[in-house]
Design a protein around this motif. Structure first.
Motif, PDB file in Angstrom:
ATOM      1  N   ASN A  15       0.828  -1.199   0.000  1.00  0.00           N
ATOM      2  CA  ASN A  15       0.000   0.000   0.000  1.00  0.00           C
ATOM      3  C   ASN A  15       0.864   1.252   0.000  1.00  0.00           C
ATOM      4  OD1 ASN A  15      -2.722  -1.144   0.269  1.00  0.00           O
ATOM      5  ND2 ASN A  15      -2.002  -1.849   2.258  1.00  0.00           N
ATOM      6  N   ILE A  16       0.469   2.242  -0.796  1.00  0.00           N
ATOM      7  CA  ILE A  16       1.025   3.586  -0.684  1.00  0.00           C
ATOM      8  C   ILE A  16       0.115   4.370   0.242  1.00  0.00           C
ATOM      9  CG2 ILE A  16       1.498   5.744  -1.899  1.00  0.00           C
ATOM     10  CD1 ILE A  16       2.362   4.142  -4.299  1.00  0.00           C
ATOM     11  N   VAL A  17       0.709   4.955   1.275  1.00  0.00           N
ATOM     12  CA  VAL A  17      -0.056   5.624   2.318  1.00  0.00           C
ATOM     13  C   VAL A  17       0.396   7.079   2.413  1.00  0.00           C
ATOM     14  CG1 VAL A  17      -0.714   5.597   4.747  1.00  0.00           C
ATOM     15  CG2 VAL A  17      -0.153   3.438   3.586  1.00  0.00           C
ATOM     16  N   LEU A  18      -0.553   7.983   2.287  1.00  0.00           N
ATOM     17  CA  LEU A  18      -0.279   9.396   2.517  1.00  0.00           C
ATOM     18  C   LEU A  18      -0.611   9.713   3.962  1.00  0.00           C
ATOM     19  CD1 LEU A  18       0.408  12.242   1.370  1.00  0.00           C
ATOM     20  CD2 LEU A  18      -2.037  12.543   1.022  1.00  0.00           C
ATOM     21  N   ASP A  40       4.425   0.735  10.536  1.00  0.00           N
ATOM     22  CA  ASP A  40       4.037  -0.149   9.435  1.00  0.00           C
ATOM     23  C   ASP A  40       4.817   0.114   8.155  1.00  0.00           C
ATOM     24  OD1 ASP A  40       2.118  -1.460  10.959  1.00  0.00           O
ATOM     25  OD2 ASP A  40       0.537  -0.037  10.421  1.00  0.00           O
ATOM     26  N   TYR A  41       5.592   1.206   8.092  1.00  0.00           N
ATOM     27  CA  TYR A  41       6.292   1.577   6.865  1.00  0.00           C
ATOM     28  C   TYR A  41       7.697   0.985   6.841  1.00  0.00           C
ATOM     29  CZ  TYR A  41       2.728   5.279   7.057  1.00  0.00           C
ATOM     30  OH  TYR A  41       1.553   5.978   7.161  1.00  0.00           O
ATOM     31  N   ASP A  42       8.187   0.747   5.642  1.00  0.00           N
ATOM     32  CA  ASP A  42       9.615   0.469   5.504  1.00  0.00           C
ATOM     33  C   ASP A  42      10.251   1.270   4.364  1.00  0.00           C
ATOM     34  OD1 ASP A  42       8.872  -0.830   3.137  1.00  0.00           O
ATOM     35  OD2 ASP A  42       9.251  -2.850   3.913  1.00  0.00           O
ATOM     36  N   THR A  43       9.433   2.085   3.685  1.00  0.00           N
ATOM     37  CA  THR A  43       9.896   2.861   2.542  1.00  0.00           C
ATOM     38  C   THR A  43       9.233   4.233   2.573  1.00  0.00           C
ATOM     39  OG1 THR A  43      10.110   0.851   1.215  1.00  0.00           O
ATOM     40  CG2 THR A  43      10.042   2.932   0.012  1.00  0.00           C
ATOM     41  N   VAL A  44      10.005   5.263   2.230  1.00  0.00           N
ATOM     42  CA  VAL A  44       9.485   6.625   2.175  1.00  0.00           C
ATOM     43  C   VAL A  44       9.720   7.184   0.776  1.00  0.00           C
ATOM     44  CG1 VAL A  44       9.741   8.983   3.042  1.00  0.00           C
ATOM     45  CG2 VAL A  44       9.880   7.066   4.624  1.00  0.00           C
ATOM     46  N   GLU A  58       5.561  -0.867  -9.940  1.00  0.00           N
ATOM     47  CA  GLU A  58       6.588  -1.902  -9.753  1.00  0.00           C
ATOM     48  C   GLU A  58       7.010  -1.980  -8.291  1.00  0.00           C
ATOM     49  OE1 GLU A  58       9.687  -0.858 -12.446  1.00  0.00           O
ATOM     50  OE2 GLU A  58       8.507  -1.349 -14.250  1.00  0.00           O
ATOM     51  N   LEU A  59       7.114  -0.822  -7.635  1.00  0.00           N
ATOM     52  CA  LEU A  59       7.481  -0.800  -6.222  1.00  0.00           C
ATOM     53  C   LEU A  59       6.412  -1.475  -5.377  1.00  0.00           C
ATOM     54  CD1 LEU A  59       9.493   0.285  -4.068  1.00  0.00           C
ATOM     55  CD2 LEU A  59       8.084   2.364  -3.987  1.00  0.00           C
ATOM     56  N   LYS A  60       5.151  -1.198  -5.665  1.00  0.00           N
ATOM     57  CA  LYS A  60       4.056  -1.802  -4.909  1.00  0.00           C
ATOM     58  C   LYS A  60       4.029  -3.325  -5.067  1.00  0.00           C
ATOM     59  CE  LYS A  60       0.017   0.127  -4.761  1.00  0.00           C
ATOM     60  NZ  LYS A  60      -1.275   0.775  -5.083  1.00  0.00           N
ATOM     61  N   ALA A  61       4.499  -3.810  -6.202  1.00  0.00           N
ATOM     62  CA  ALA A  61       4.484  -5.252  -6.453  1.00  0.00           C
ATOM     63  C   ALA A  61       5.625  -5.978  -5.747  1.00  0.00           C
ATOM     64  CB  ALA A  61       4.557  -5.509  -7.957  1.00  0.00           C
ATOM     65  N   GLN A  62       6.606  -5.244  -5.237  1.00  0.00           N
ATOM     66  CA  GLN A  62       7.725  -5.868  -4.534  1.00  0.00           C
ATOM     67  C   GLN A  62       7.314  -6.259  -3.119  1.00  0.00           C
ATOM     68  OE1 GLN A  62      10.910  -2.991  -4.627  1.00  0.00           O
ATOM     69  NE2 GLN A  62      10.990  -2.943  -6.870  1.00  0.00           N
ATOM     70  N   PRO A  63       7.970  -7.246  -2.520  1.00  0.00           N
ATOM     71  CA  PRO A  63       7.665  -7.584  -1.126  1.00  0.00           C
ATOM     72  C   PRO A  63       8.098  -6.472  -0.190  1.00  0.00           C
ATOM     73  CG  PRO A  63       9.576  -8.817  -1.916  1.00  0.00           C
ATOM     74  CD  PRO A  63       9.002  -8.119  -3.113  1.00  0.00           C
ATOM     75  N   GLY A  64       7.383  -6.339   0.914  1.00  0.00           N
ATOM     76  CA  GLY A  64       7.754  -5.335   1.894  1.00  0.00           C
ATOM     77  C   GLY A  64       6.554  -4.782   2.625  1.00  0.00           C
ATOM     78  N   GLY A  65       6.803  -3.772   3.452  1.00  0.00           N
ATOM     79  CA  GLY A  65       5.753  -3.140   4.228  1.00  0.00           C
ATOM     80  C   GLY A  65       5.090  -2.014   3.464  1.00  0.00           C
TER      81      GLY A  65
END
Length: 207
Positions: A3-6, A40-44, A117-124
């Motif tokens: 998920n992309i979260v604002l 819950d985030y691991d990417t900014v 593509e980023l959303k399709a990668q594994p991660g938080g």
């Protein structure tokens, strides 16, 4: 799919730019709520100017004992996150920081491809940070899955979040709370493929 979260502070009329012009204090219970969401985030995702503001503050906050434990925890999160700095040209240098990378996206189509593509990668979850132009663009592309707004009891002229929307977006309220400084936390998720026809008469809106 990630998920992309604002997640942002804002005014009652939805201003997103120049927070020093309108933003009040962040009280303890509000800051703790913000930190719980950040867990819950691991990417900014961040634009260059906002990134430089971040790198000017957060590394030094790691060992700052004056602003409290929550701020040090947040500084640790910012240090550890994967930080992606977006640029249209890539011509301006960015300051070094741990786990940072640059993404050159010359147009909205390239930005959309990169984020899908980023959303399709594994991660938080992925935190869409800013600045204003990046946030407005990603919202306009319909790629934000969740919103966490901390609404200050003030109205102020400036750039609104949803200025670049291409069509109506339906949201579902998932939670709300208020804090000692009068700020209200509002939490939404995007309703995908909502097929609601526009009413032709006001009477249709009355359940």
């Amino acid at each position: 799919m990630r998920n992309i979260v604002l997640q942002m502070m804002t005014t009652l009329n939805g201003r997103l730019d120049d927070p020093l012009a309108w933003m009040g204090t962040v009280v303890d219970d509000q800051y703790r709520a913000i930190d719980r969401l950040y867990a819950d985030y691991d990417t900014v995702l961040v634009g260059r100017a906002t990134y430089e503001e971040m790198v000017g503050y957060w590394p030094g906050a790691l060992n700052d004992h004056e602003n409290g434990e929550t701020n040090r925890v947040m500084a640790g999160r910012m240090h550890d996150y994967r930080k992606i700095v977006f640029s249209r040209t890539g011509t301006q240098a960015i300051s070094p920081w741990h786990n940072v990378e640059r993404a050159v996206v010359p147009d909205d189509a390239a930005l959309s491809r990169f984020l899908m593509e980023l959303k399709a990668q594994p991660g938080g979850d992925i935190h869409l940070s800013g600045g204003a132009s990046l946030a407005q663009t990603v919202i306009g592309l319909g790629l934000v899955d969740r919103y966490h707004f901390f609404v200050y009891p003030v109205v102020s002229p400036g750039e609104p979040w949803f200025a670049r929307l291409r069509e109506k977006n339906d949201l579902r309220l998932t939670g709300s709370e208020h804090y000692d400084n009068g700020v209200v936390g509002l939490h939404y998720e995007t309703v995908r493929d909502a097929k609601v026809e526009r009413p032709t008469h006001f009477a249709e809106l009355i359940a």
